[in-house]
Scaffold this motif. Structure first.
Motif, PDB file in Angstrom:
ATOM      1  N   TRP A  27       0.858  -1.241   0.060  1.00  0.00           N
ATOM      2  CA  TRP A  27      -0.077   0.119  -0.030  1.00  0.00           C
ATOM      3  C   TRP A  27       0.855   1.125   0.137  1.00  0.00           C
ATOM      4  O   TRP A  27       0.532   2.350  -0.645  1.00  0.00           O
ATOM      5  CB  TRP A  27      -1.028  -0.087   1.119  1.00  0.00           C
ATOM      6  CG  TRP A  27      -1.970  -1.054   1.132  1.00  0.00           C
ATOM      7  CD1 TRP A  27      -2.766  -1.387  -0.143  1.00  0.00           C
ATOM      8  CD2 TRP A  27      -2.978  -1.432   2.108  1.00  0.00           C
ATOM      9  NE1 TRP A  27      -3.747  -2.105   0.206  1.00  0.00           N
ATOM     10  CE2 TRP A  27      -3.774  -2.461   1.608  1.00  0.00           C
ATOM     11  CE3 TRP A  27      -2.684  -1.553   3.414  1.00  0.00           C
ATOM     12  CZ2 TRP A  27      -4.856  -3.126   2.327  1.00  0.00           C
ATOM     13  CZ3 TRP A  27      -3.608  -2.297   4.126  1.00  0.00           C
ATOM     14  CH2 TRP A  27      -4.647  -3.153   3.510  1.00  0.00           C
ATOM     15  N   GLU A  30       1.815   1.523  -3.650  1.00  0.00           N
ATOM     16  CA  GLU A  30       0.724   1.923  -4.534  1.00  0.00           C
ATOM     17  C   GLU A  30       0.443   3.335  -4.043  1.00  0.00           C
ATOM     18  O   GLU A  30       0.107   3.933  -5.364  1.00  0.00           O
ATOM     19  CB  GLU A  30      -0.364   0.983  -3.877  1.00  0.00           C
ATOM     20  CG  GLU A  30      -1.584   0.993  -4.906  1.00  0.00           C
ATOM     21  CD  GLU A  30      -2.617   0.200  -4.433  1.00  0.00           C
ATOM     22  OE1 GLU A  30      -2.920  -0.775  -5.336  1.00  0.00           O
ATOM     23  OE2 GLU A  30      -3.134  -0.013  -3.210  1.00  0.00           O
ATOM     24  N   HIS A  31       0.359   3.942  -3.010  1.00  0.00           N
ATOM     25  CA  HIS A  31      -0.072   5.061  -2.792  1.00  0.00           C
ATOM     26  C   HIS A  31       0.988   6.412  -2.862  1.00  0.00           C
ATOM     27  O   HIS A  31       0.897   7.344  -2.973  1.00  0.00           O
ATOM     28  CB  HIS A  31      -0.715   5.556  -1.495  1.00  0.00           C
ATOM     29  CG  HIS A  31      -2.120   4.735  -1.611  1.00  0.00           C
ATOM     30  ND1 HIS A  31      -3.063   5.381  -2.315  1.00  0.00           N
ATOM     31  CD2 HIS A  31      -2.513   3.679  -1.142  1.00  0.00           C
ATOM     32  CE1 HIS A  31      -4.052   4.324  -2.019  1.00  0.00           C
ATOM     33  NE2 HIS A  31      -3.746   3.241  -1.486  1.00  0.00           N
ATOM     34  N   HIS A 255      -8.212  -7.306   5.108  1.00  0.00           N
ATOM     35  CA  HIS A 255      -9.302  -6.278   5.531  1.00  0.00           C
ATOM     36  C   HIS A 255      -8.982  -5.688   7.016  1.00  0.00           C
ATOM     37  O   HIS A 255      -9.150  -4.484   7.108  1.00  0.00           O
ATOM     38  CB  HIS A 255     -10.648  -6.836   5.341  1.00  0.00           C
ATOM     39  CG  HIS A 255     -11.210  -6.965   3.866  1.00  0.00           C
ATOM     40  ND1 HIS A 255     -11.590  -5.771   3.293  1.00  0.00           N
ATOM     41  CD2 HIS A 255     -11.198  -8.016   2.978  1.00  0.00           C
ATOM     42  CE1 HIS A 255     -12.099  -6.233   1.962  1.00  0.00           C
ATOM     43  NE2 HIS A 255     -11.888  -7.429   1.927  1.00  0.00           N
ATOM     44  N   GLU A 270      -7.207  -0.056  -0.452  1.00  0.00           N
ATOM     45  CA  GLU A 270      -7.878  -0.746  -0.860  1.00  0.00           C
ATOM     46  C   GLU A 270      -7.642  -2.351  -1.010  1.00  0.00           C
ATOM     47  O   GLU A 270      -6.357  -2.470  -1.277  1.00  0.00           O
ATOM     48  CB  GLU A 270      -8.479  -0.462  -2.508  1.00  0.00           C
ATOM     49  CG  GLU A 270      -9.450  -1.426  -3.094  1.00  0.00           C
ATOM     50  CD  GLU A 270      -9.557  -1.124  -4.534  1.00  0.00           C
ATOM     51  OE1 GLU A 270     -10.295  -2.117  -5.181  1.00  0.00           O
ATOM     52  OE2 GLU A 270      -9.171  -0.125  -5.106  1.00  0.00           O
ATOM     53  N   SER A 272      -7.068  -5.027  -2.918  1.00  0.00           N
ATOM     54  CA  SER A 272      -7.291  -5.202  -4.296  1.00  0.00           C
ATOM     55  C   SER A 272      -7.041  -6.729  -4.575  1.00  0.00           C
ATOM     56  O   SER A 272      -6.346  -7.450  -4.176  1.00  0.00           O
ATOM     57  CB  SER A 272      -6.479  -4.079  -5.176  1.00  0.00           C
ATOM     58  OG  SER A 272      -5.174  -4.211  -4.714  1.00  0.00           O
ATOM     59  N   PRO A 273      -7.273  -7.039  -6.014  1.00  0.00           N
ATOM     60  CA  PRO A 273      -6.839  -8.179  -6.580  1.00  0.00           C
ATOM     61  C   PRO A 273      -5.202  -8.502  -6.474  1.00  0.00           C
ATOM     62  O   PRO A 273      -4.722  -9.379  -6.347  1.00  0.00           O
ATOM     63  CB  PRO A 273      -7.519  -8.497  -7.908  1.00  0.00           C
ATOM     64  CG  PRO A 273      -8.852  -7.612  -7.601  1.00  0.00           C
ATOM     65  CD  PRO A 273      -8.165  -6.515  -6.733  1.00  0.00           C
ATOM     66  N   ALA A 274      -4.677  -7.065  -6.876  1.00  0.00           N
ATOM     67  CA  ALA A 274      -3.164  -7.171  -7.052  1.00  0.00           C
ATOM     68  C   ALA A 274      -2.524  -7.543  -5.486  1.00  0.00           C
ATOM     69  O   ALA A 274      -1.650  -8.057  -5.460  1.00  0.00           O
ATOM     70  CB  ALA A 274      -2.636  -5.859  -7.477  1.00  0.00           C
ATOM     71  N   ARG A 276      -4.017  -9.135  -3.219  1.00  0.00           N
ATOM     72  CA  ARG A 276      -4.407 -10.490  -2.774  1.00  0.00           C
ATOM     73  C   ARG A 276      -3.472 -11.433  -3.536  1.00  0.00           C
ATOM     74  O   ARG A 276      -2.750 -12.417  -2.995  1.00  0.00           O
ATOM     75  CB  ARG A 276      -5.645 -10.994  -3.129  1.00  0.00           C
ATOM     76  CG  ARG A 276      -6.239 -12.410  -2.741  1.00  0.00           C
ATOM     77  CD  ARG A 276      -7.523 -12.551  -3.044  1.00  0.00           C
ATOM     78  NE  ARG A 276      -7.855 -14.091  -3.118  1.00  0.00           N
ATOM     79  CZ  ARG A 276      -8.142 -14.698  -1.858  1.00  0.00           C
ATOM     80  NH1 ARG A 276      -8.212 -14.148  -0.646  1.00  0.00           N
ATOM     81  NH2 ARG A 276      -8.109 -15.910  -1.702  1.00  0.00           N
TER      82      ARG A 276
END
Length: 287
Positions: A27, A30-31, A255, A270, A272-274, A276
């Motif tokens: 994360w 990603e951000h 989560h 989020e 996300s599928p990525a 996971r």
């Protein structure tokens, strides 16, 4: 003056197996956020000193895992109502100069149910609200999940454990809605079960499987397992064979991490599928 980047942690004993740094590292990247998330192995005897020294070490907060969740509960200066009810803390952060504690296992489990079974479960999926959720096990995870299901408004919750005394202890959360039964009574509960949840270690890699015939479950029932190594436990494989929705344990792990990241780094991530896929690949590589 340079403002230091936020540092967060996951603390446990042992801790080398934790996937939390992978999750939060994903994360952060990603951000595009500055910051760090670190594993910290702390012996139970040293845990109070570790917590008292968090600010001096430059930590903005972190996650707490086995065996420190109850100690974190006692050391938190401010508790969320959910943490007070569960009696354990897995997420710490500083707010207004005080150490706050929450337990995000309950909302993490429910968020994964919503993602797997449809938002607003159980009403959105046609599973009768009056049907019971049957929780196997009576440890800390079971307690958190029961609190989450109570918050969701389910009106019949059954808890079964090999130690009947521990199961009985959980009924105090809401005696009007929670009933304890013996382990031998589990098969008789299945025909009225809308959601079956395994919170025990049975089915985990290196442990005995959970031997349970799922034939009596209603056709609209779902089966969840908080074990995620292996990702598909024998219980979930049996559910899929019966054509029932099977909810794995990895989603709860992913989560439950969201609220902490939001507190420490100021962005709500989020699942996300990525993300996971990244954790699944790591599980397959390292077990």
């Amino acid at each position: 003056m340079t403002i230091p980047h936020p540092r967060a942690f996951v603390v446990g004993h042992p801790i080398a197996h934790s996937r939390s740094p992978l999750i939060h590292g994903h994360w952060l990247a990603e951000h595009g956020l500055p910051g760090a998330y670190e594993r910290v192995d702390v012996h139970p005897d040293a845990f109070p000193d570790f917590v008292r020294g968090l600010r001096a070490e430059g930590f903005v907060g972190g996650n707490v895992t086995i065996p420190h969740k109850e100690a974190a509960f006692r050391l938190s200066q401010v508790l969320t109502p959910r943490a007070e009810r569960i009696g354990a803390v897995n997420t710490l952060w500083f707010e207004d100069g005080r150490l706050h504690g929450d337990n995000t296992d309950a909302p993490g489990f429910l968020a994964h149910l919503d993602a797997s079974l449809g938002a607003g479960w159980p009403e959105a999926t046609g599973v009768a609200d009056a049907r019971a959720a049957l929780v196997l096990g009576a440890g800390g995870a079971a307690r958190a999940i029961l609190v989450g299901l109570l918050e969701r408004g389910l009106d019949r919750l059954i808890v079964a454990n090999r130690s009947a005394e521990r199961a009985e202890g959980l009924t105090a959360l809401d005696p009007s809605r929670i009933t304890a039964v013996s382990w031998d009574a589990v098969p008789a509960q299945l025909p009225e079960t809308g959601l079956l949840i395994n919170t025990t270690a049975l089915g985990m890699a290196g442990q005995d499987p959970l031997s349970l015939d799922l034939a009596p479950l209603p056709g609209a029932a779902a089966v969840a397992d908080i074990v995620y190594v292996p990702l598909e436990t024998p219980l979930l494989a049996a559910a899929r064979t019966r054509g029932l929705p099977a909810v794995d344990g990895l989603g709860m792990l992913l989560h439950q991490a969201v609220p902490g990241f939001s507190r420490w780094f100021g962005r709500t991530p989020e699942v996300s599928p990525a993300l996971r896929a990244r954790i699944v690949a790591d599980l397959r590589s390292h077990g």
